[in-house]
Design a protein around this motif. Structure first.
Motif, PDB file in Angstrom:
ATOM      1  N   HIS A  65       0.837  -1.197   0.000  1.00 45.24           N
ATOM      2  CA  HIS A  65       0.000   0.000   0.000  1.00 45.24           C
ATOM      3  C   HIS A  65       0.878   1.255   0.000  1.00 45.24           C
ATOM      4  N   ASP A  66       2.150   1.068   0.297  1.00 41.42           N
ATOM      5  CA  ASP A  66       3.067   2.196   0.474  1.00 41.42           C
ATOM      6  C   ASP A  66       3.572   2.663  -0.893  1.00 41.42           C
ATOM      7  N   ILE A  67       3.057   3.782  -1.336  1.00 45.87           N
ATOM      8  CA  ILE A  67       3.409   4.275  -2.662  1.00 45.87           C
ATOM      9  C   ILE A  67       4.883   4.655  -2.727  1.00 45.87           C
ATOM     10  N   ASP A  68       5.429   5.152  -1.614  1.00 45.81           N
ATOM     11  CA  ASP A  68       6.851   5.505  -1.616  1.00 45.81           C
ATOM     12  C   ASP A  68       7.716   4.252  -1.743  1.00 45.81           C
ATOM     13  N   GLU A  69       7.267   3.129  -1.176  1.00 45.61           N
ATOM     14  CA  GLU A  69       7.974   1.869  -1.371  1.00 45.61           C
ATOM     15  C   GLU A  69       7.891   1.433  -2.837  1.00 45.61           C
ATOM     16  N   ALA A  70       6.705   1.558  -3.419  1.00 51.24           N
ATOM     17  CA  ALA A  70       6.515   1.160  -4.814  1.00 51.24           C
ATOM     18  C   ALA A  70       7.376   1.994  -5.759  1.00 51.24           C
ATOM     19  N   LYS A  92      -8.379  -7.524 -11.341  1.00 49.19           N
ATOM     20  CA  LYS A  92      -7.846  -7.409 -12.697  1.00 49.19           C
ATOM     21  C   LYS A  92      -6.597  -6.527 -12.713  1.00 49.19           C
ATOM     22  N   LEU A  93      -5.697  -6.820 -13.630  1.00 45.71           N
ATOM     23  CA  LEU A  93      -4.542  -5.960 -13.860  1.00 45.71           C
ATOM     24  C   LEU A  93      -4.980  -4.844 -14.797  1.00 45.71           C
ATOM     25  N   VAL A  94      -5.022  -3.605 -14.281  1.00 42.00           N
ATOM     26  CA  VAL A  94      -5.592  -2.510 -15.061  1.00 42.00           C
ATOM     27  C   VAL A  94      -4.549  -1.558 -15.636  1.00 42.00           C
ATOM     28  N   ASP A  95      -3.318  -1.624 -15.132  1.00 38.77           N
ATOM     29  CA  ASP A  95      -2.280  -0.742 -15.680  1.00 38.77           C
ATOM     30  C   ASP A  95      -0.918  -1.269 -15.251  1.00 38.77           C
ATOM     31  N   GLU A  96       0.106  -0.953 -16.007  1.00 36.22           N
ATOM     32  CA  GLU A  96       1.481  -1.270 -15.637  1.00 36.22           C
ATOM     33  C   GLU A  96       2.427  -0.320 -16.345  1.00 36.22           C
ATOM     34  N   GLY A  97       3.585  -0.112 -15.744  1.00 35.84           N
ATOM     35  CA  GLY A  97       4.581   0.769 -16.329  1.00 35.84           C
ATOM     36  C   GLY A  97       5.618   1.157 -15.297  1.00 35.84           C
ATOM     37  N   THR A  98       6.510   2.034 -15.671  1.00 34.41           N
ATOM     38  CA  THR A  98       7.515   2.533 -14.740  1.00 34.41           C
ATOM     39  C   THR A  98       6.842   3.377 -13.663  1.00 34.41           C
ATOM     40  N   PRO A  99       7.498   3.579 -12.516  1.00 38.20           N
ATOM     41  CA  PRO A  99       6.921   4.488 -11.509  1.00 38.20           C
ATOM     42  C   PRO A  99       6.613   5.859 -12.097  1.00 38.20           C
ATOM     43  N   GLU A 100       7.482   6.333 -12.974  1.00 39.96           N
ATOM     44  CA  GLU A 100       7.253   7.641 -13.599  1.00 39.96           C
ATOM     45  C   GLU A 100       5.920   7.674 -14.333  1.00 39.96           C
ATOM     46  N   LYS A 101       5.647   6.617 -15.103  1.00 38.20           N
ATOM     47  CA  LYS A 101       4.403   6.554 -15.890  1.00 38.20           C
ATOM     48  C   LYS A 101       3.174   6.434 -14.987  1.00 38.20           C
ATOM     49  N   ILE A 102       3.243   5.525 -14.008  1.00 37.31           N
ATOM     50  CA  ILE A 102       2.078   5.269 -13.166  1.00 37.31           C
ATOM     51  C   ILE A 102       1.758   6.458 -12.269  1.00 37.31           C
ATOM     52  N   PHE A 103       2.772   7.029 -11.620  1.00 37.53           N
ATOM     53  CA  PHE A 103       2.517   8.061 -10.618  1.00 37.53           C
ATOM     54  C   PHE A 103       2.297   9.446 -11.223  1.00 37.53           C
ATOM     55  N   SER A 104       2.643   9.611 -12.490  1.00 36.93           N
ATOM     56  CA  SER A 104       2.379  10.907 -13.130  1.00 36.93           C
ATOM     57  C   SER A 104       0.890  11.083 -13.400  1.00 36.93           C
ATOM     58  N   ALA A 105       0.122   9.978 -13.409  1.00 39.92           N
ATOM     59  CA  ALA A 105      -1.335  10.044 -13.585  1.00 39.92           C
ATOM     60  C   ALA A 105      -1.988  10.184 -12.219  1.00 39.92           C
ATOM     61  N   GLY A 106      -1.622  11.242 -11.486  1.00 41.55           N
ATOM     62  CA  GLY A 106      -2.031  11.421 -10.100  1.00 41.55           C
ATOM     63  C   GLY A 106      -3.524  11.329  -9.834  1.00 41.55           C
ATOM     64  N   PRO A 154       2.855   9.372  -4.204  1.00 41.50           N
ATOM     65  CA  PRO A 154       4.132   9.624  -3.529  1.00 41.50           C
ATOM     66  C   PRO A 154       4.199  11.079  -3.068  1.00 41.50           C
ATOM     67  N   PHE A 155       4.959  11.314  -1.991  1.00 41.33           N
ATOM     68  CA  PHE A 155       5.029  12.656  -1.423  1.00 41.33           C
ATOM     69  C   PHE A 155       5.428  13.727  -2.453  1.00 41.33           C
ATOM     70  N   PRO A 156       6.434  13.494  -3.323  1.00 42.54           N
ATOM     71  CA  PRO A 156       6.775  14.540  -4.288  1.00 42.54           C
ATOM     72  C   PRO A 156       5.606  14.920  -5.200  1.00 42.54           C
ATOM     73  N   GLU A 157       4.776  13.928  -5.579  1.00 38.34           N
ATOM     74  CA  GLU A 157       3.626  14.232  -6.439  1.00 38.34           C
ATOM     75  C   GLU A 157       2.561  15.011  -5.668  1.00 38.34           C
ATOM     76  N   LYS A 158       2.375  14.681  -4.374  1.00 38.09           N
ATOM     77  CA  LYS A 158       1.446  15.458  -3.553  1.00 38.09           C
ATOM     78  C   LYS A 158       1.906  16.915  -3.448  1.00 38.09           C
ATOM     79  N   LEU A 159       3.212  17.082  -3.247  1.00 38.95           N
ATOM     80  CA  LEU A 159       3.759  18.434  -3.125  1.00 38.95           C
ATOM     81  C   LEU A 159       3.580  19.201  -4.423  1.00 38.95           C
ATOM     82  N   LYS A 160       3.813  18.527  -5.558  1.00 42.74           N
ATOM     83  CA  LYS A 160       3.616  19.180  -6.856  1.00 42.74           C
ATOM     84  C   LYS A 160       2.175  19.643  -7.034  1.00 42.74           C
ATOM     85  N   GLN A 161       1.221  18.776  -6.622  1.00 39.88           N
ATOM     86  CA  GLN A 161      -0.196  19.135  -6.751  1.00 39.88           C
ATOM     87  C   GLN A 161      -0.517  20.370  -5.905  1.00 39.88           C
TER      88      GLN A 161
END
Length: 279
Positions: free
Chosen positions: A199-204, A217-231, A242-249
């Motif tokens: 559940h820990d996004i920072d670990e992921a 179901k498997l609904v998406d896959e990709g690099t952390p950059e790809k997955i987490f950029s779709a905030g 992840p914390f950096p994406e929260k801060l960016k938002q």
């Protein structure tokens, strides 16, 4: 590169009367030496998926191939030797009176000769930086230390794959960082394949690749950059960012122009330092 894990059209139900399968037609592959994180809300099928890989659960349909061996009743024990699992609560894994006894337990079950067992226990504890605690009682250790001992018990068995099933969820931030750093080091030293159910996004974010599960179901896959950029999309699915994406938002909502690309914590610090704090 030949995958070390292949799941083909996997379907599993806990009870045949269940309205929805816990896993439904899941197909994926994981290569030797990869770190793959599987994320998703509760009930998405993450832990069920992990348990099918080492035969704790057998699928109703589809196939599981680990190290070129298709999982079945005949070879289930040889497949399990290839896959080590570290669970959420290390207290549930302890059986020895001392740390070294506990690390040795799995090898005793496999009939490893005593001289070799002693050497493996020593090496495993060195790898997780717990050599000084070899004669201590596991119950007297901190949460992070307990989980490192649990990892040592798995490493001593010399598997090809380590599955972390919510292995850091009960730890404080310091203990969590300690365990992840340990896994990183061991992975590189032994060319292990790591599958992190979390559940820990920072670990992921430490993974090479992220798989997103939803309702079995498997609904998406990709690099952390790809997955987490779709905030916003992740938030809609009940997942954190992840914390950096929260801060960016937050900065974006305050009118600050932020980078479009995904940033790690180190990347966010660098960007803040060069783009904002130095102005």
């Amino acid at each position: 590169m030949k995958p070390i894990i292949e799941l083909n059209n996997l379907t599993f139900k806990y009870q045949r009367t269940d309205a929805r399968p816990a896993l439904e037609d899941v197909s994926l592959s994981i290569n030797q030496g990869e770190w793959v994180a599987i994320i998703g809300h509760n009930g998405s099928g993450k832990s069920t998926l992990a348990k099918t890989i080492n035969g704790l659960l057998l699928p109703e349909s589809g196939s599981v191939v680990v190290g070129n061996k298709e999982l079945n009743e005949e070879n289930i024990w040889s497949v399990r030797k290839m896959v080590g699992m570290v669970f959420q609560n290390p207290d549930n894994q302890f059986v020895g009176a001392t740390v070294e006894d506990d690390v040795a337990f799995g090898m005793e079950n496999q009939g490893v000769p005593r001289d070799e067992m002693v050497e493996r226990v020593k090496n495993a504890l060195e790898q997780v930086r717990m050599s000084n605690f070899a004669t201590k009682e596991p119950v007297r250790l901190s949460g992070g230390q307990k989980q490192r001992v649990a990892i040592a018990g798995v490493v001593a068995l010399r598997p090809d794959i380590i599955i972390l099933d919510e292995a850091t969820s009960m730890l404080d931030p310091e203990g969590r960082a300690e365990v992840i750093a340990t896994i990183k080091q061991i992975k590189e030293e032994n060319n292990l394949t790591v599958l992190s159910i979390t559940h820990d996004i920072d670990e992921a974010a430490n993974a090479n690749r992220v798989l997103v599960m939803r309702q079995g179901k498997l609904v998406d896959e990709g690099t952390p950059e790809k997955i987490f950029s779709a905030g916003p999309k992740l938030v809609e699915m009940g997942l954190d960012l992840p914390f950096p994406e929260k801060l960016k938002q937050s900065l974006k909502e305050r009118g600050v122009a932020v980078p479009q690309n995904y940033l790690t914590e180190e990347g966010m610090v660098d960007w803040l330092w060069t783009s904002i704090l130095n102005k």
